[in-house]
Design a protein around this motif. Structure first.
Motif, PDB file in Angstrom:
ATOM      1  N   ILE A  30       0.862  -1.192   0.000  1.00 41.90           N
ATOM      2  CA  ILE A  30       0.000   0.000   0.000  1.00 41.90           C
ATOM      3  C   ILE A  30       0.894   1.236   0.000  1.00 41.90           C
ATOM      4  O   ILE A  30       1.588   1.529   0.979  1.00 41.90           O
ATOM      5  CB  ILE A  30      -0.988   0.016   1.203  1.00 41.90           C
ATOM      6  N   PRO A  31       0.967   1.945  -1.123  1.00 40.74           N
ATOM      7  CA  PRO A  31       1.852   3.107  -1.228  1.00 40.74           C
ATOM      8  C   PRO A  31       1.567   4.162  -0.163  1.00 40.74           C
ATOM      9  O   PRO A  31       0.433   4.320   0.305  1.00 40.74           O
ATOM     10  CB  PRO A  31       1.550   3.638  -2.637  1.00 40.74           C
ATOM     11  N   GLU A  49      -1.265  -0.729  -5.719  1.00 42.95           N
ATOM     12  CA  GLU A  49      -1.688   0.171  -6.797  1.00 42.95           C
ATOM     13  C   GLU A  49      -0.560   0.503  -7.767  1.00 42.95           C
ATOM     14  O   GLU A  49      -0.750   0.466  -8.982  1.00 42.95           O
ATOM     15  CB  GLU A  49      -2.282   1.463  -6.226  1.00 42.95           C
ATOM     16  N   ASP A  50       0.622   0.844  -7.258  1.00 37.17           N
ATOM     17  CA  ASP A  50       1.711   1.224  -8.163  1.00 37.17           C
ATOM     18  C   ASP A  50       2.197   0.037  -8.988  1.00 37.17           C
ATOM     19  O   ASP A  50       2.474   0.169 -10.187  1.00 37.17           O
ATOM     20  CB  ASP A  50       2.870   1.842  -7.375  1.00 37.17           C
ATOM     21  N   ASP A  51       2.310  -1.127  -8.361  1.00 35.10           N
ATOM     22  CA  ASP A  51       2.705  -2.329  -9.097  1.00 35.10           C
ATOM     23  C   ASP A  51       1.689  -2.650 -10.187  1.00 35.10           C
ATOM     24  O   ASP A  51       2.056  -3.021 -11.311  1.00 35.10           O
ATOM     25  CB  ASP A  51       2.813  -3.520  -8.139  1.00 35.10           C
ATOM     26  N   ARG A  52       0.418  -2.480  -9.877  1.00 31.27           N
ATOM     27  CA  ARG A  52      -0.633  -2.786 -10.840  1.00 31.27           C
ATOM     28  C   ARG A  52      -0.568  -1.831 -12.034  1.00 31.27           C
ATOM     29  O   ARG A  52      -0.728  -2.253 -13.199  1.00 31.27           O
ATOM     30  CB  ARG A  52      -2.004  -2.726 -10.148  1.00 31.27           C
ATOM     31  N   HIS A  56       0.259  -2.806 -15.894  1.00 32.74           N
ATOM     32  CA  HIS A  56      -0.679  -2.419 -16.950  1.00 32.74           C
ATOM     33  C   HIS A  56       0.057  -1.678 -18.081  1.00 32.74           C
ATOM     34  O   HIS A  56      -0.202  -1.918 -19.273  1.00 32.74           O
ATOM     35  CB  HIS A  56      -1.784  -1.532 -16.377  1.00 32.74           C
ATOM     36  N   ALA A  57       0.990  -0.801 -17.701  1.00 36.24           N
ATOM     37  CA  ALA A  57       1.753  -0.044 -18.697  1.00 36.24           C
ATOM     38  C   ALA A  57       2.620  -0.964 -19.552  1.00 36.24           C
ATOM     39  O   ALA A  57       2.920  -0.654 -20.705  1.00 36.24           O
ATOM     40  CB  ALA A  57       2.619   1.006 -18.001  1.00 36.24           C
ATOM     41  N   PHE A  64      -3.569  -9.146  -8.779  1.00 36.03           N
ATOM     42  CA  PHE A  64      -4.728  -8.560  -8.120  1.00 36.03           C
ATOM     43  C   PHE A  64      -5.710  -7.923  -9.102  1.00 36.03           C
ATOM     44  O   PHE A  64      -6.755  -7.432  -8.694  1.00 36.03           O
ATOM     45  CB  PHE A  64      -4.283  -7.546  -7.059  1.00 36.03           C
ATOM     46  N   ASP A  65      -5.371  -7.943 -10.398  1.00 35.43           N
ATOM     47  CA  ASP A  65      -6.278  -7.457 -11.434  1.00 35.43           C
ATOM     48  C   ASP A  65      -6.829  -8.586 -12.300  1.00 35.43           C
ATOM     49  O   ASP A  65      -7.673  -8.343 -13.165  1.00 35.43           O
ATOM     50  CB  ASP A  65      -5.572  -6.442 -12.335  1.00 35.43           C
TER      51      ASP A  65
END
Length: 204
Positions: A30-31, A49-52, A56-57, A64-65
Motif C-alpha cells: 500500500i503506497p 496500486e503502483d505495481d498494478r 498495466h503499462a 490482483f487485477d
C-alpha cells in the motif's frame, strides 16, 4: 446482555492469488500516499496500486487485477513478504481486498503481528513447498486452498504441506482471543465494573 461473538479462526478456505518475488515490502502493498486516509475502508481498492499500474503499462495483468483471481482469499507469496516499514495499513489493505490468509516462506515480523491483530493469519512453509504451492495456484486459478491452523497444514489441489505459525498467534486464532474488541464485549460486565471504580471516569 451482550450476545456472544465467535471470533475463532480454525480454517481459511478459498481460491488463491499468487505473487512471485522475494522481499515485497509494505510500501508496495500500500503506497505511502494512501496512509492519509481517515479510515481503512477504501484501502482494498488501492492494494499494490503502483505495481498494478506498472504492470498495466507493460501490457501485463497484475495478479490482483486478474478476473479469475478476483474472489481469491488465500495469498501465496515467497520470502520476506511484508518487510519494510511497520504500517498497519498494509495488513488492512489486503484484508479489505478480500485476503483471509497469507502463506509464504517468511514474513516481516511487524507485518505478521499487524495481520494477527485483524484476524489475518500468516503461515510459513518450507521454500520448496512454498514454490510447489505457488505453482499449483498459478496453474489452476480454481484450485481450492485450505489453511488448517488446528492441524498445521496447507491443502491445495491434491497436495498437503506442513505450515508453521507462532504458537501464541495460533492459539489466539483458534480460541478467538485475537479480537480485542470482541474480548471486551464478551466481558462487558467486568469492563463496566472496573470503569465504575476509576476516579477519572466517575468524576472523583
Amino acid at each position: 446482555m451482550t450476545s456472544a461473538i465467535d471470533s475463532r479462526i480454525s480454517t481459511v478456505t478459498g481460491t488463491s492469488v499468487v505473487l512471485s518475488g522475494n522481499d515485497i515490502d509494505t510500501d508496495r502493498i500500500i503506497p505511502a500516499r494512501f496512509l492519509k486516509h481517515l479510515t481503512f475502508d477504501a484501502l482494498g481498492e488501492h492494494v499494490f496500486e503502483d505495481d498494478r499500474k506498472q504492470d498495466h503499462a507493460r501490457g501485463v495483468t497484475h495478479p490482483f487485477d486478474q478476473q479469475e483471481r478476483s474472489a481469491g482469499s488465500v495469498l501465496l507469496v515467497a520470502k520476506n513478504f511484508g518487510c519494510g516499514s511497520s504500517r498497519e495499513h498494509a495488513a488492512q489493505a489486503l484484508y479489505r481486498w478480500g485476503i483471509r490468509a497469507v502463506v509464504g516462506e517468511s514474513f516481516g515480523e511487524i507485518f505478521r503481528g499487524n495481520c494477527g491483530t485483524i484476524g489475518l493469519p500468516c503461515v510459513s512453509l518450507a521454500p520448496e513447498h512454498a514454490e510447489e504451492a505457488r505453482s499449483i495456484g498459478l496453474a489452476d486459478a480454481g484450485a481450492v486452498a485450505e489453511v488448517d491452523l488446528g492441524k498445521g497444514v496447507l491443502r491445495i489441489g491434491d497436495r498437503e504441506f506442513p505450515v508453521q505459525i507462532q504458537a501464541s498467534l495460533r492459539d489466539a486464532f483458534l480460541e478467538g482471543t485475537w479480537d480485542t474488541l470482541a474480548e471486551l464485549l464478551k466481558n462487558a460486565d467486568q469492563v463496566s465494573g472496573t470503569a465504575a471504580k476509576l476516579p477519572y471516569l466517575t468524576g472523583f
